[in-house]
Each structure stands twice: as structure tokens, then as C-alpha cells.
Scaffold this motif. Structure first.
Motif, PDB file in Angstrom:
ATOM      1  N   THR A 177       0.799  -1.223   0.000  1.00 12.02           N
ATOM      2  CA  THR A 177       0.000   0.000   0.000  1.00 12.02           C
ATOM      3  C   THR A 177       0.837   1.280   0.000  1.00 12.02           C
ATOM      4  OG1 THR A 177      -0.136  -0.088   2.413  1.00 12.02           O
ATOM      5  CG2 THR A 177      -1.965  -1.087   1.167  1.00 12.02           C
ATOM      6  N   HIS A 210     -12.288   9.021   1.171  1.00 12.88           N
ATOM      7  CA  HIS A 210     -11.523   8.017   0.423  1.00 12.88           C
ATOM      8  C   HIS A 210     -12.484   6.906   0.004  1.00 12.88           C
ATOM      9  CE1 HIS A 210      -8.695   4.671  -0.193  1.00 12.88           C
ATOM     10  NE2 HIS A 210      -7.898   5.640  -0.601  1.00 12.88           N
ATOM     11  N   GLY A 211     -12.608   6.700  -1.294  1.00 13.12           N
ATOM     12  CA  GLY A 211     -13.503   5.670  -1.811  1.00 13.12           C
ATOM     13  C   GLY A 211     -12.792   4.330  -1.878  1.00 13.12           C
ATOM     14  N   THR A 212     -12.474   3.916  -3.075  1.00 15.07           N
ATOM     15  CA  THR A 212     -11.824   2.621  -3.271  1.00 15.07           C
ATOM     16  C   THR A 212     -10.369   2.819  -3.681  1.00 15.07           C
ATOM     17  OG1 THR A 212     -12.464   2.533  -5.591  1.00 15.07           O
ATOM     18  CG2 THR A 212     -13.967   1.511  -3.994  1.00 15.07           C
ATOM     19  N   GLN A 213      -9.627   1.732  -3.555  1.00 14.16           N
ATOM     20  CA  GLN A 213      -8.227   1.748  -3.958  1.00 14.16           C
ATOM     21  C   GLN A 213      -7.829   0.347  -4.392  1.00 14.16           C
ATOM     22  OE1 GLN A 213      -5.887   4.125  -1.413  1.00 14.16           O
ATOM     23  NE2 GLN A 213      -4.081   2.896  -1.731  1.00 14.16           N
ATOM     24  N   HIS A 214      -7.098   0.271  -5.497  1.00 14.33           N
ATOM     25  CA  HIS A 214      -6.619  -1.007  -6.021  1.00 14.33           C
ATOM     26  C   HIS A 214      -5.176  -0.856  -6.458  1.00 14.33           C
ATOM     27  CE1 HIS A 214     -10.757  -2.482  -6.177  1.00 14.33           C
ATOM     28  NE2 HIS A 214     -11.069  -1.318  -6.694  1.00 14.33           N
ATOM     29  N   THR A 267     -11.656   9.612 -10.075  1.00 15.98           N
ATOM     30  CA  THR A 267     -10.823   8.427 -10.211  1.00 15.98           C
ATOM     31  C   THR A 267      -9.435   8.857 -10.673  1.00 15.98           C
ATOM     32  OG1 THR A 267     -12.737   7.072 -10.770  1.00 15.98           O
ATOM     33  CG2 THR A 267     -10.575   6.181 -11.340  1.00 15.98           C
ATOM     34  N   GLU A 293      -5.024   2.548  -8.575  1.00 12.13           N
ATOM     35  CA  GLU A 293      -6.217   3.342  -8.877  1.00 12.13           C
ATOM     36  C   GLU A 293      -6.885   3.710  -7.560  1.00 12.13           C
ATOM     37  OE1 GLU A 293      -9.124   2.750 -12.299  1.00 12.13           O
ATOM     38  OE2 GLU A 293     -10.238   2.013 -10.547  1.00 12.13           O
ATOM     39  N   THR A 294      -7.181   5.011  -7.404  1.00 10.68           N
ATOM     40  CA  THR A 294      -7.794   5.527  -6.188  1.00 10.68           C
ATOM     41  C   THR A 294      -8.984   6.395  -6.552  1.00 10.68           C
ATOM     42  OG1 THR A 294      -5.632   5.577  -5.114  1.00 10.68           O
ATOM     43  CG2 THR A 294      -7.375   6.897  -4.106  1.00 10.68           C
TER      44      THR A 294
END
Length: 127
Positions: free
Chosen positions: A38, A60-64, A100, A116-117
Motif C-alpha cells: 500500500t 476516500h472511496g476505493t483503492q486497487h 478516479t 487506482e484511487t
């Protein structure tokens, strides 16, 4: 869309400090310290991101993260942060705008990581 580039020197101290901050064990390959998966999220601090107003609250939404190789101490990464999509939605708290971002980092021309965040703003403003 909006893009920013920055070169980052990944030191063993930086990796160690980050690993300790998230209470992650240090790992190594052939004696070289490897960054926790991370860690690219803190790379954002090095960028001047003119399209994000940091004076307003963000969720903070999603993170990959997608890795082709580990980030190793001593690497000098060429990174590009791009705003790749802006999307309006309506949520339980009203209007939402989803931003995004894609962070791509390479070492000696070879892709190392893509992250991607999604950041979310509540309200109808678009930066």
C-alpha cells in the motif's frame, strides 16, 4: 485530463518508516527491503496536484494496486498521477462527485505498479 509527473527515490529508511507506521513487517528479497503493497498511496504527497482542492473535505472511496514487480529500496521511480474520470452520482448524503485517479510508476522503463484511487466530494462542485 489532468496529469502530474514526479520522480521518487525509494530509500530503505522511507520503506521502514512507512512499514512501521502501518505496523507491517519488513520483507526483503535477496537482502533488499521491499515496500509494503500500500505504500504508493503516500507517493501522492510528492505531487503538486492542482486539480484537487485540499482545503475541502474528501472521502476516500476505493483503492486497487496492481504490481508487475515489487518496489525495492534503491529504486528511482518515474511516476505519473492522472485524473482519469470524474463522475457525478446521488447518494444518501446528496450529490457526490467521484474522482478516479491512476498512479503509474516505472523503474528503468519497466512498469512496476499501477494504483487506482477514487476520492469522493460531497456536494455538487466539480474542481
Amino acid at each position: 485530463m489532468n496529469r502530474a509527473q514526479h520522480q521518487l527515490h525509494i530509500t530503505a529508511e522511507w520503506i521502514t518508516d512507512y512499514a512501521q507506521s502501518i505496523e507491517a513487517p519488513l520483507q526483503a528479497i535477496h537482502g533488499d527491503i521491499i515496500a509494503p503493497a500500500t505504500m504508493p498511496i503516500i507517493f501522492w504527497k510528492a505531487f503538486d496536484i492542482p486539480w484537487l482542492n485540499m482545503d475541502v473535505p474528501w472521502i476516500h472511496g476505493t483503492q486497487h494496486f496492481s504490481y508487475n514487480a515489487p518496489i525495492i529500496a534503491g529504486m528511482i521511480l518515474d511516476c505519473e498521477l492522472a485524473l482519469t474520470k470524474v463522475e457525478k452520482k446521488t447518494g444518501s448524503q446528496g450529490d457526490l462527485t467521484l474522482y478516479t485517479h491512476t498512479l503509474v510508476c516505472a523503474y528503468n522503463g519497466d512498469l512496476i505498479v499501477t494504483a487506482e484511487t477514487v476520492l469522493i466530494r460531497v456536494g455538487d462542485q466539480v474542481e
